[in-house]
Scaffold this motif. Structure first.
Motif, PDB file in Angstrom:
ATOM      1  N   ALA A  31       0.840  -1.208   0.000  1.00  0.00           N
ATOM      2  CA  ALA A  31       0.000   0.000   0.000  1.00  0.00           C
ATOM      3  C   ALA A  31       0.872   1.253   0.000  1.00  0.00           C
ATOM      4  CB  ALA A  31      -0.925  -0.001   1.219  1.00  0.00           C
ATOM      5  N   LEU A  32       1.976   1.213   0.728  1.00  0.00           N
ATOM      6  CA  LEU A  32       2.892   2.352   0.771  1.00  0.00           C
ATOM      7  C   LEU A  32       3.505   2.598  -0.602  1.00  0.00           C
ATOM      8  CD1 LEU A  32       4.447   4.521   2.359  1.00  0.00           C
ATOM      9  CD2 LEU A  32       6.120   2.747   2.951  1.00  0.00           C
ATOM     10  N   GLU A  33       3.919   1.522  -1.277  1.00  0.00           N
ATOM     11  CA  GLU A  33       4.494   1.666  -2.622  1.00  0.00           C
ATOM     12  C   GLU A  33       3.458   2.227  -3.597  1.00  0.00           C
ATOM     13  OE1 GLU A  33       7.641   1.520  -3.735  1.00  0.00           O
ATOM     14  OE2 GLU A  33       8.068   1.323  -1.603  1.00  0.00           O
ATOM     15  N   ALA A  34       2.215   1.735  -3.498  1.00  0.00           N
ATOM     16  CA  ALA A  34       1.150   2.247  -4.367  1.00  0.00           C
ATOM     17  C   ALA A  34       0.918   3.730  -4.089  1.00  0.00           C
ATOM     18  CB  ALA A  34      -0.137   1.457  -4.143  1.00  0.00           C
ATOM     19  N   TYR A  35       0.927   4.109  -2.821  1.00  0.00           N
ATOM     20  CA  TYR A  35       0.755   5.511  -2.445  1.00  0.00           C
ATOM     21  C   TYR A  35       1.886   6.367  -3.013  1.00  0.00           C
ATOM     22  CZ  TYR A  35       0.831   9.707   0.469  1.00  0.00           C
ATOM     23  OH  TYR A  35       0.871  11.006   0.899  1.00  0.00           O
ATOM     24  N   ARG A  36       3.115   5.874  -2.891  1.00  0.00           N
ATOM     25  CA  ARG A  36       4.264   6.631  -3.412  1.00  0.00           C
ATOM     26  C   ARG A  36       4.197   6.781  -4.926  1.00  0.00           C
ATOM     27  NH1 ARG A  36       8.864   3.927   0.532  1.00  0.00           N
ATOM     28  NH2 ARG A  36       8.517   5.335   2.283  1.00  0.00           N
ATOM     29  N   ARG A  37       3.790   5.717  -5.617  1.00  0.00           N
ATOM     30  CA  ARG A  37       3.648   5.810  -7.082  1.00  0.00           C
ATOM     31  C   ARG A  37       2.579   6.839  -7.444  1.00  0.00           C
ATOM     32  NH1 ARG A  37       4.200   0.175  -6.755  1.00  0.00           N
ATOM     33  NH2 ARG A  37       1.951  -0.056  -6.788  1.00  0.00           N
ATOM     34  N   GLU A  38       1.485   6.813  -6.715  1.00  0.00           N
ATOM     35  CA  GLU A  38       0.398   7.765  -6.968  1.00  0.00           C
ATOM     36  C   GLU A  38       0.871   9.197  -6.743  1.00  0.00           C
ATOM     37  OE1 GLU A  38      -3.820   8.979  -4.881  1.00  0.00           O
ATOM     38  OE2 GLU A  38      -3.189   6.898  -4.786  1.00  0.00           O
TER      39      GLU A  38
END
Length: 147
Positions: free
Chosen positions: A88-95
């Motif tokens: 979820a953190l990686e997805a947030y950072r990509r976003e």
């Protein structure tokens, strides 16, 4: 820090939405159960924050970061949540990176448009000046012919 214990509770609307998303359709929850879950969630957040703060303090930092929270989850024996949290953190950072890049591109486009408009304005001013000069020259030539 909060003045009253109730100030530490998460908003009821948020808790209700999370509960509804977690339960199958048609399952209801009493107001008392919703209140208990809300208090438990608040206690969990406070405990996780306290544990994460300990990791930040060990690192001689005043700011908690994601690695502090992940370490706290492991310390609290919630290892099974670490991988989903990292994802979820990686997805947030990509976003966030995508939003930042889009914002930068929008700014560049805006700057290019402003530059282009300035160039067009300068070009128009030069044309106007040339036209005025030509008109003056024509008037001068007419005056010379009349004299």
């Amino acid at each position: 820090m909060a003045e009253r214990p109730e100030d530490l509770n998460l908003p009821n609307a948020v808790i209700t939405r999370i509960i509804k998303e977690a339960l199958p359709d048609g399952v209801n929850i009493s107001k008392e159960a919703r209140s208990a879950i809300s208090r438990a969630a608040s206690v969990f957040v406070l405990y996780a924050t306290s544990c994460a703060n300990n990791f930040a303090m060990k690192g001689k930092r005043k700011t908690l970061n994601a690695s502090d929270v992940l370490s706290a989850m492991e310390e609290m024996e919630f290892q099974r949540f670490v991988t989903p949290l990292k994802e979820a953190l990686e997805a947030y950072r990509r976003e966030q990176k995508g939003k930042k890049e889009a914002s930068e591109q929008k700014k560049k486009d805006k700057d290019r448009k402003a530059d282009s408009e300035e160039q067009d304005k300068s070009r128009d001013e030069e044309i106007d000046e040339d036209e005025e000069r030509l008109e003056e020259e024509e008037q001068n030539e007419e005056e010379e012919v009349d004299n």
